[in-house]
Design an enzyme around this catalytic site. Sequence first.
Site, short mmCIF file in Angstrom:
data_model
loop_
_atom_site.label_atom_id
_atom_site.label_comp_id
_atom_site.label_asym_id
_atom_site.label_seq_id
_atom_site.Cartn_x
_atom_site.Cartn_y
_atom_site.Cartn_z
N CYS A 237 -15.49 -10.47 1.41
CA CYS A 237 -16.42 -11.40 2.06
C CYS A 237 -15.87 -11.90 3.39
O CYS A 237 -14.78 -12.49 3.44
CB CYS A 237 -16.71 -12.56 1.10
SG CYS A 237 -17.41 -14.03 1.89
N CYS B 57 -21.66 -5.36 10.68
CA CYS B 57 -21.94 -5.54 9.25
C CYS B 57 -22.04 -4.19 8.53
O CYS B 57 -22.91 -3.37 8.84
CB CYS B 57 -23.23 -6.33 9.08
SG CYS B 57 -23.95 -6.26 7.44
N CYS C 156 -25.43 -3.60 6.86
CA CYS C 156 -26.49 -3.26 7.82
C CYS C 156 -26.44 -1.77 8.16
O CYS C 156 -27.48 -1.11 8.27
CB CYS C 156 -26.33 -4.09 9.10
SG CYS C 156 -26.33 -5.88 8.83
#
Length: 493
Positions: free
Chosen positions: A55, A402, A405
Site C-alpha cells: 500500500c 498506479c 490503473c
Amino acid sequence: MTSIYLLPVVSLALLSFGPVAVSSRRDVLELGDADFEYLATEHETMLVKFYAPWCGHCKKLAPEFEKAASRLKGTVQLAKVDCTAHSETCGRFGVTGYPTLKIFRYGKDSAPYDGPRTADGIYNYMKKQTGPDSVYLKTKEDLQTFVNNYDASVIGVFSGSDSSRLDEFLKAAGLLREQFRFAHITDLQIAKEHVNSESVLLFRPPRLANTFEDSVVVFKDFLTIGSLRRFIRDHIFGLCPHMTMENRDRLRVRDLLTAYYDLDYHHNVRGSNYWRNRVMKVASQYTGRGLTFSVANKKDFQPELEDDYGLGTSDGGELPFVTIRTKLGHKYTMREEFTRDGRSLERFLEDYFAGRLKRYVKSEPIPEKNTASVKVVVAESFDDIVNDPDKDVLIQFYSPSCPHCKKLEPVYRELADTLYSDPNIIIAKMNAVDNDVPVGYDVQGFPTIYFAPIGKKDDPIRYQGTRELKDFLKFLKHEASHSLVLTGFKEEL
C-alpha cells in the site's frame, strides 16, 4: 599491525550506529494473529496501524509513525499489524482498507483514530489520549501555567465539586479531548478576573494575542455537550488562526483565505505576528461576509502550494503570498505583491467579492488530438467533455504510476472500443495527479471510476463493481440514459 585492528574498529562502528538506525522501528510493536490478544491487553493506551506492505499510503505513513512511536515511548505504545499475513486479526476489527488506525485500551477497540498522519500530529493527538479528560486546577498559579500554552485552553469554572454543570462539562471533555485542552476549577475566586459565576472560558494561545479580538472568550449559553461544542467550534480559531497540517481540514470546511510566509511561532513569535497583524487589520473589515482568514508557514505547505496553485519556492520572496480556497474547492491566488499597508490585499478581496477573479485550475494542456476510443480529459476540458449535457460519460481517474490503473488499461480500452459506435456515451480518463479533480468526485485512491449520466451531471455515480468488460457493460446497461450500441460483443448481458 594496522590491519589487525581495523576489523574491530569497523565492527565497533557498525555496532554503535546500527541500533540508532533501527531504534524507531523497534519502538513500533509488531503484532499478529498469534500474539495480538495477550500483548495488546498489557497496554493502557495503544495506537495500532493495520496495513499492507504494498500500500502506497502505508509506505508514506511508515516513517512518520515510527518517529511518533519514538517520541511517545513510555507513554503510549504504537503497534502495527500486517493484514496480508494476519488476516484473522484484521478481519476481527473490521479492517477493509489500508492503512486503518485504531486506538485500543487494554486490548479493547476503543475508537477509530481520525487525527493527523504526521509525526507531530500523531504525537500531539495521542498525548491527549493520556491522563484525565480535564485537568483539575487548584490555584491561580495552576490556571496561569495551564493557559500559557502553545494551544488554546478550555476552562470550566464551577462553584464546587458537586456542581451539576461540572458533570456535563466533564462529559464534553471526554468526547472532545482529542481536539482540545480541557481543565476545570471548583473555586470561583481563582477565575474572578474573568467571571464571577459558573461559566466556561476559552483562552486563546498567548502567542496569538492581538489588539483586534479578546484573548479570553466567555461562554454564556446553557451548558450542554452540544452547546459547548458549538461554542468551541465558533471561537477556538478567532479572527485569523495559525493553520497547520493538523487543523487545516477543520479550517477548510469554510471559505478560507490564507497568507503563507516564513512563520515560526516556536522561535520567532514577534516576526510571525508582524504579517499576521497586517492580515488581521484587513480581515477585520470583512467580518460577516462568509470568508475566514488564516496564516501558515509556507515551508509546511510547499508541496501543496506547488501542486494546487503552481507556486514555486521563490514566489513572493519574504513577502506573504495569498490564496483563497472555498469549501467547494474553488481556488484563487493573489498575483499582486503583498504590500505592507494592506492595500493590495484589500484590492484582492474587493475583486473576490465582486466576482472579478479568475479561478485557478491545475490542468495539463488540452490534447491537440483526441481521436482514440478512450477520450483524454484534463481539468480545462472537463466541463466540455464530462459535463456535456447530451452525453453519458464514464470517467476513470488514474495515476500514471498506479499498477492497478495499468492493469485496468487494456480492459478499459476494450470497453471503449466496444462502445465506440454509440453516439450517446463517452469512455474517458483523467490523470488525477496533474489535474484538479472537480467538486462532486471523491478521489482518494486509484483507479476511481464515476459515471456522469445525462441530466444528472451534479450527482455522478461511483462505479464499485469488478473491473471486467462484462461487468462494466452490465453497469452501463443499467445506468445509461439510452440503449447501448455495442460493437463486436457477443456475450449476453
